[in-house]
Design an enzyme around this catalytic site. Structure first.
Site, PDB file in Angstrom:
ATOM      1  CB  SER A 101      -0.880   0.103   1.092  1.00  0.00           C
ATOM      2  OG  SER A 101      -1.511   1.261   1.676  1.00  0.00           O
ATOM      3  CB  SER A 102       0.287   4.331  -1.428  1.00  0.00           C
ATOM      4  OG  SER A 102      -0.728   4.788  -0.754  1.00  0.00           O
ATOM      5  CB  CYS A 103       0.100   3.698   4.268  1.00  0.00           C
ATOM      6  SG  CYS A 103      -0.160   1.910   4.541  1.00  0.00           S
ATOM      7  CE1 TYR A 145      -2.649  -3.294   5.336  1.00  0.00           C
ATOM      8  CE2 TYR A 145      -1.899  -1.102   4.606  1.00  0.00           C
ATOM      9  CZ  TYR A 145      -2.344  -2.329   4.351  1.00  0.00           C
ATOM     10  OH  TYR A 145      -2.627  -3.014   3.153  1.00  0.00           O
ATOM     11  CE  LYS A 167      -0.087  -5.191   3.353  1.00  0.00           C
ATOM     12  NZ  LYS A 167      -0.288  -6.424   2.391  1.00  0.00           N
ATOM     13  CG  HIS A 169      -9.705   1.731   1.857  1.00  0.00           C
ATOM     14  ND1 HIS A 169      -9.844   0.393   1.752  1.00  0.00           N
ATOM     15  CD2 HIS A 169      -8.693   2.267   2.696  1.00  0.00           C
ATOM     16  CE1 HIS A 169      -8.698   0.158   2.283  1.00  0.00           C
ATOM     17  NE2 HIS A 169      -8.005   1.066   2.829  1.00  0.00           N
TER      18      HIS A 169
END
Length: 323
Positions: free
Chosen positions: A108-110, A137, A141, A180
């Site tokens: 994920s971009s987070c 999270y 990742k 989301h």
């Protein structure tokens, strides 16, 4: 990948997994291995190892994860770090034990810093602090990316991590609290339309900017990467280096819009005619998250679905799922 290859899609019922299944099937692949959560608990190491030993998949798309928006990440931080670490650790190690040819790990971009330079490049990973609202999270990742890189270096495996930007499309999670932003807005505007509500309130100031990718485009990019010939795929893996560029590829559209612009677009697609309001007392999250997709574009892949068209399909999917 040859058409008879055995392909395991972890998380095949989710937004990402269903899109991958459709894309692969359209290309002529049919030898899929799937398990529901009830059939296989991916947090159970022994169960995962037994599954891989029995099935021996050739290719693995690791799309299974515990996911959610700001509210879910704030409410269940222990589950977000525990479950995601367990799922990806079990699958990546079992893939190595059973000689999986290639594995694609979806993140994920987070993973990128809260105040990362924009647009975010792959080498910006771990250069400054993360956004606190989804740090558990994100750290899980990041650990998955590092695990792929470590196995590539030590065992010469072919494990690539891909970081899609914010996704939306058919099969999304429309839970009223744990979804989301796009599925949450679709549900909220739809319910307000049915109730003839005079206004809809959106969390935050509306000023943060976000990039959104249609799930079918994301799946196409993943399959494109998995199908690359060795001379293009292997250099991405970092098998012989430990520098600042992990085996990581951004997937996105390369442009973004504000949450206010997004809300107005969803409002229009749904056909809600009331007033749009913003609650600035609620958290905004990261100010901006725009992917630099230059590496992927230069390899020959670009997203093709415009947002209004993708939202229209997503809205019809929501209606069908809630009849």
């Amino acid at each position: 990948m040859h058409n008879q290859a055995k392909i395991y899609i972890a998380g095949h019922r989710g937004l990402v997994g269903t899109a991958l299944m459709r894309n692969l099937a359209a290309r002529g692949f049919a030898n899929f291995v799937t398990r529901t959560h009830a059939e296989l608990d991916l947090t159970n190491q022994a169960a995962v190892e037994a599954f891989f030993a029995a099935e021996k998949p050739d290719y693995v798309f690791l799309a299974a994860a515990k996911v959610g928006g700001i509210h879910a990440n704030n409410t269940y931080p222990a589950e977000f770090i525990r479950d995601n670490l367990a799922i990806q650790t079990n699958i990546i190690h079992a893939a190595y034990q059973n000689n999986v040819t290639r594995l694609l790990f979806l993140g994920s971009s987070c993973i990128y810093p809260k105040l990362s330079p924009q647009p975010m490049k792959e080498e910006h990973l771990l250069t400054s602090e993360l956004e606190p609202t989804n740090r558990p999270y994100a750290l899980a990742k990041i650990a998955g990316i590092e695990m792929c890189w470590s196995y590539n270096r030590q065992y010469k495996t072919q494990y690539l991590a891909v970081m899609p930007t914010n996704l939306y499309g058919p099969g999304d999670n429309y839970h009223p609290e744990n979804s989301h932003v796009i599925p949450a807005l679709i549900r909220r505007f739809h319910e307000a339309k049915l109730a003839n509500a005079p206004s809809v309130t959106v969390w935050g100031s509306g000023t943060p900017k976000r990039e959104f990718l249609y799930s079918e485009d994301m799946a196409d990019a993943c399959v494109y990467l998995m199908n690359l010939p060795d001379e293009k795929f292997v250099p991405l893996l970092g098998q012989d280096r430990n520098d600042g560029l992990p085996p990581l590829m951004n997937i996105g559209v390369g442009h973004d819009l504000s949450i206010r612009e997004l809300a107005e677009t969803v409002k229009d697609v749904v056909g809600y005619t009331g007033t749009l309001e913003f609650d600035a007392s609620k958290p905004d999250g990261t100010p901006r998250k725009l992917m630099d997709v230059g590496r992927l574009n230069n390899m020959g892949w670009m997203a093709t679905t415009d947002m209004r068209s993708g939202l229209a399909v997503a809205y019809q999917d929501f209606i069908a799922a809630n009849k």
